[in-house]
Enzyme design. Structure first.
Site, PDB file in Angstrom:
ATOM      1  N   HIS A 472      43.147  94.628 122.257  1.00 46.92           N
ATOM      2  CA  HIS A 472      42.177  95.535 121.862  1.00 46.92           C
ATOM      3  C   HIS A 472      41.083  95.002 120.835  1.00 46.92           C
ATOM      4  O   HIS A 472      39.709  95.240 121.136  1.00 46.92           O
ATOM      5  CB  HIS A 472      43.110  96.520 120.950  1.00 46.92           C
ATOM      6  CG  HIS A 472      42.249  97.835 120.538  1.00 46.92           C
ATOM      7  ND1 HIS A 472      42.030  99.192 121.071  1.00 46.92           N
ATOM      8  CD2 HIS A 472      41.252  97.763 119.522  1.00 46.92           C
ATOM      9  CE1 HIS A 472      41.210  99.822 120.452  1.00 46.92           C
ATOM     10  NE2 HIS A 472      40.833  99.217 119.470  1.00 46.92           N
ATOM     11  N   GLU A 473      41.418  94.276 119.763  1.00 44.91           N
ATOM     12  CA  GLU A 473      40.411  93.701 119.018  1.00 44.91           C
ATOM     13  C   GLU A 473      39.666  92.556 119.658  1.00 44.91           C
ATOM     14  O   GLU A 473      38.447  92.666 119.306  1.00 44.91           O
ATOM     15  CB  GLU A 473      41.009  93.190 117.719  1.00 44.91           C
ATOM     16  CG  GLU A 473      41.896  94.259 116.891  1.00 44.91           C
ATOM     17  CD  GLU A 473      41.208  95.551 116.573  1.00 44.91           C
ATOM     18  OE1 GLU A 473      39.885  95.451 116.323  1.00 44.91           O
ATOM     19  OE2 GLU A 473      41.812  96.564 116.495  1.00 44.91           O
ATOM     20  N   GLU A 502      34.735 102.041 121.374  1.00 46.01           N
ATOM     21  CA  GLU A 502      36.331 101.871 121.636  1.00 46.01           C
ATOM     22  C   GLU A 502      36.280 101.386 123.142  1.00 46.01           C
ATOM     23  O   GLU A 502      37.529 101.197 123.831  1.00 46.01           O
ATOM     24  CB  GLU A 502      37.220 102.918 121.478  1.00 46.01           C
ATOM     25  CG  GLU A 502      37.034 103.050 119.858  1.00 46.01           C
ATOM     26  CD  GLU A 502      37.812 102.078 118.937  1.00 46.01           C
ATOM     27  OE1 GLU A 502      38.293 101.267 119.565  1.00 46.01           O
ATOM     28  OE2 GLU A 502      37.311 101.815 117.688  1.00 46.01           O
ATOM     29  N   HIS A 604      41.031 105.910 108.310  1.00 48.80           N
ATOM     30  CA  HIS A 604      40.010 105.886 109.305  1.00 48.80           C
ATOM     31  C   HIS A 604      38.771 106.828 108.932  1.00 48.80           C
ATOM     32  O   HIS A 604      37.720 106.795 108.967  1.00 48.80           O
ATOM     33  CB  HIS A 604      40.484 106.566 110.567  1.00 48.80           C
ATOM     34  CG  HIS A 604      41.038 105.500 111.196  1.00 48.80           C
ATOM     35  ND1 HIS A 604      42.334 104.762 111.117  1.00 48.80           N
ATOM     36  CD2 HIS A 604      40.649 104.534 112.320  1.00 48.80           C
ATOM     37  CE1 HIS A 604      42.708 103.815 112.028  1.00 48.80           C
ATOM     38  NE2 HIS A 604      41.568 103.521 112.464  1.00 48.80           N
ATOM     39  N   ALA A 607      38.027 106.491 104.342  1.00 43.40           N
ATOM     40  CA  ALA A 607      37.544 105.235 103.727  1.00 43.40           C
ATOM     41  C   ALA A 607      36.922 104.125 104.874  1.00 43.40           C
ATOM     42  O   ALA A 607      36.852 103.286 104.770  1.00 43.40           O
ATOM     43  CB  ALA A 607      38.599 104.630 103.190  1.00 43.40           C
ATOM     44  N   GLY A 608      36.949 104.896 106.248  1.00 41.82           N
ATOM     45  CA  GLY A 608      36.294 103.848 107.364  1.00 41.82           C
ATOM     46  C   GLY A 608      35.119 104.613 107.754  1.00 41.82           C
ATOM     47  O   GLY A 608      34.796 105.564 107.350  1.00 41.82           O
ATOM     48  N   TYR A 610      35.124 106.698 110.684  1.00 45.05           N
ATOM     49  CA  TYR A 610      35.731 107.855 111.747  1.00 45.05           C
ATOM     50  C   TYR A 610      35.582 109.286 111.249  1.00 45.05           C
ATOM     51  O   TYR A 610      36.287 110.073 111.794  1.00 45.05           O
ATOM     52  CB  TYR A 610      36.909 107.214 111.925  1.00 45.05           C
ATOM     53  CG  TYR A 610      37.005 106.068 112.992  1.00 45.05           C
ATOM     54  CD1 TYR A 610      36.901 106.145 114.670  1.00 45.05           C
ATOM     55  CD2 TYR A 610      37.152 104.751 112.521  1.00 45.05           C
ATOM     56  CE1 TYR A 610      36.868 105.153 115.096  1.00 45.05           C
ATOM     57  CE2 TYR A 610      37.162 103.655 113.208  1.00 45.05           C
ATOM     58  CZ  TYR A 610      37.182 103.895 114.658  1.00 45.05           C
ATOM     59  OH  TYR A 610      36.951 102.605 115.504  1.00 45.05           O
TER      60      TYR A 610
END
Length: 689
Positions: A472-473, A502, A604, A607-608, A610
């Site tokens: 995935h990464e 994504e 997510h 603090a991210g 999303y």
């Protein structure tokens, strides 16, 4: 005086030289310089690409290089000293970004280019970069004046601070929980890999004589420790204890995130309304692929109806299988593992010896070569690293010329590294003039995972889930590294709408189940024996096991995120957790426990990147499943056909970056708009639909 390593401003960061005490002087000096340079640009404004956009981009990159390195180290090498320095300088950085984003002269400069006769002579990618800059300025409050502007900027400052505090609390709360076990009965059922890790953790906590056989063993909330415990520990009371600790993480005491959540939601709503939006979700979607909240909810609802029915059936079957009158939350992983073993004739632990990190990387790189005609080679020692476990690799194209490189930081380090897995850019691709010569600056990516570390002299033996995470990464990394856009503002993942980022990552996960790819990497770490065929067949059969529950879980998070940012009213008296419980009626088949404070660790969205965007995983999964279907249609065993489709994927999805709207990029690859059928088929949910 030696130069501050954080002021180099280009190339690979000299990690070994960077200390926390460099942060304040570097950021202070840099912001003073940039302030002067931005002011000069504003005063002597020449609205052309060469005289305006290029110098602005260079200034932005200077800031992003320095602050990016500091942010990266906050994620992978967190310390009390670095944290203090970061928190001290963050307000100044946010204030400078606000000042820059809200600059009327800069905004007017972009507008002047758009309205000039040179506009039609610009490449479409240049036009898209300028259109994005104008939209970003509007969303950053460029048109605000006086008190309203001051209030907006104060909100931006406070939100940045709250986000950092939220993230630190999650890291600290994860670190704070340690369950020391000394009795063999308490670890009954745990596989060797989990016992070895628990003993290694105990040794790092001062129990120097700890062994996998005799303990003591220490269980933590770090994923490689916590997950196997819930899956395999026979002691139900201890599973309950660990589960409850995990779901109540950062929800009380000194690391309590409840007040931060309330304040973040309140401030986001205020910010959106100042900018003329009804709610924060509308503001978030203003720069995404999804046209509006309704479109997001419609897709989520289509998938929810299918997965809710399937998940109810899955839970009923699991309960019957367990022979228990009722299953609790801490029983699900345990009995699922048992049911999976009974249904498919293997357990996940049996596969670990076949997935050592070195072999998995060989398989992954072999796949990249077959699909995208690139060669990846280890270049350890050629780049400075922040920890001895970090690897460095180079990517060459079919002619043997280097086109990119990346760092891989694979293992869990709960004391200093935040959980989860992510890709970040270290250096972006760009065409530049250096000493009168045009050169291409090659992209460099950070790939960060949190997989099982090497234990007791064995290599890192991965679960199949960890293999999927690495793929995935790597997919994110490929989009950053295989871009052929030469303008930094749209190269790689830059300027790609968030709900499309994504696509390459989730696309790559599909290849873990591809016969040639799997057999290319699944080799026993001691004997070199290839994974037996029966395991491959069982893996395929187990792929859609509990897929309704897995999809419903993601939809629960997505719909909760949208609800909190589109409809939730803090003044209504309802708390965010009550909102969650209300939504849980139709998005979970087991209602959350009273002490479940999952939101307090939902980094997510708090603090991210999303916020009002968690739906992106499902939105992009529709795209990624449909993209993979193009390879299925060509024939997964036909290597020539796969290479042809791979070339097209590289030229479009990976190559075009943010130079075009993602829907246009997708249509260039697929020849049509995306469809949901492949996702439902891959999930085994087509018959339910």
């Amino acid at each position: 005086m030696t130069q501050n390593p954080l002021l180099i401003g280009h190339g690979l960061p000299p990690f070994a030289e960077i200390k926390a005490e460099h942060v304040e002087p570097a950021v202070t000096t840099l912001l003073t310089e940039l302030e002067q340079q931005v002011s000069d640009l504003e005063t002597n404004l020449k609205p052309t690409w060469t005289d305006f956009v290029e110098p602005l981009t260079q200034l932005e990159e200077k800031l992003m290089w320095t602050w990016g390195v500091i942010g990266h180290l906050m994620s992978v090498k967190n310390s009390t000293e670095l944290r203090a320095a970061y928190e001290k300088m963050q307000p100044a950085v946010v204030q400078f970004i606000n000042r820059w984003s809200q600059s009327r002269p800069i905004y007017e400069g972009y507008k002047a280019i758009r309205e000039s006769d040179q506009w039609d002579k610009l490449e479409p990618v240049q036009q898209r970069i300028i259109e994005t800059a104008l939209k970003e300025a509007e969303l950053a409050g460029v048109s605000l004046e006086g008190e309203t502007k001051e209030k907006f900027n104060a909100i931006q400052l406070e939100l940045a601070d709250l986000s950092t505090k939220f993230s630190n609390n999650v890291l600290d709360a994860t670190k704070a929980f340690k369950l020391k076990l000394t009795n063999k009965e308490d670890v009954a059922g745990l596989p060797d890999s989990a016992l070895s890790l628990a003993a290694q953790t105990a040794r790092s906590e001062g129990e120097e004589n700890a062994t996998p056989e005799n303990g003591p063993w220490v269980i933590t909330l770090d994923y490689p420790s916590y997950l196997p415990f819930l899956k395999y520990a026979e002691n139900r009371e201890l599973r309950e204890k660990v589960y409850k600790a995990a779901v109540s993480k950062a929800s009380s005491g000194e690391f309590d995130n409840h007040p931060h959540i309330d304040r973040i939601l309140e401030l986001r709503k205020q910010k959106a309304q100042i900018l003329g939006f009804e709610n924060y979700a509308e503001l978030s979607l203003a720069r995404k692929m999804a046209p509006n909240v309704e479109a997001v909810e419609n897709l989520m609802e289509e998938l929810r109806q299918v997965s809710f029915t399937a998940a109810k059936k899955e839970l009923a079957e699991l309960t019957t299988f367990s022979g228990q009158p009722e299953l609790k939350h801490w029983d699900i992983a345990y009995w699922s593992e048992k049911q999976k073993e009974a249904k498919f004739g293997f357990n996940a632990e049996e596969l670990r010896p076949y997935f050592s990190l070195g072999r998995v990387l060989e398989g992954l790189f072999g796949l990249a070569q077959r699909l995208f005609s690139v060669e990846i080679t280890a270049a350890d020692g050629e780049a400075p690293v922040w920890h001895e476990d970090v690897r460095y690799f180079k990517i060459n194209d079919e002619s043997g010329e280097q086109i990119a490189s990346f760092y891989l930081d694979p293992y869990s380090r709960p004391a200093e590294k935040r959980g989860g897995a992510w890709m970040n850019d270290c250096v972006g691709r760009a065409k530049m003039v250096v000493n009168g010569h045009t050169v291409t600056r090659l992209p460099v990516a950070y790939l960060i995972c949190n997989q099982t570390p090497p234990v007791d002299g064995k290599p890192s033996l991965m679960t199949f889930g960890e293999v999927e995470t690495l793929f995935h990464e790597f997919g994110h990394g490929l989009q950053h590294m295989l871009t052929h856009v030469d303008y930094p503002g749209a190269a790689g993942i830059n300027n790609v709408e968030w709900d499309a980022v994504e696509l390459p990552s989730q696309f790559m996960e599909n290849w873990c189940y591809h016969r040639e790819t799997l057999f290319g990497m699944a080799k026993h770490y001691e004997t070199g024996e290839t994974l037996p065929e029966h395991y491959y067949q069982k893996l395929l059969a187990a792929r859609t096991y509990m897929s309704g529950s897995a999809m419903l879980r993601q939809l629960h998070f997505s719909l909760l995120d949208i609800e909190l940012h589109a409809k939730y009213d803090p003044a209504s008296g309802e708390t965010p957790e009550q909102v969650r419980n209300r939504l849980a009626e139709t998005t979970t088949v087991m209602k959350p426990l009273p002490e479940d404070s999952f939101l307090c660790a939902f980094g997510h969205i708090f603090a991210g990147g999303y916020a009002a965007g968690y739906y992106s995983y499902k939105w992009a999964e529709v795209l990624s499943a449909d993209a993979f279907a193009a390879f299925e249609e060509a024939g997964l065993e036909d290597m020539v056909a796969i290479a042809d489709v791979g070339k097209k994927f590289r030229e479009t999805i990976l190559g075009l970056g943010g130079s075009l709207h993602p829907l246009e990029v997708f249509k260039k690859f697929r020849g049509r708009e995306p469809q949901t059928e492949p996702l439902l088929r891959h999930s085994g949910l087509l018959q339910t639909a």
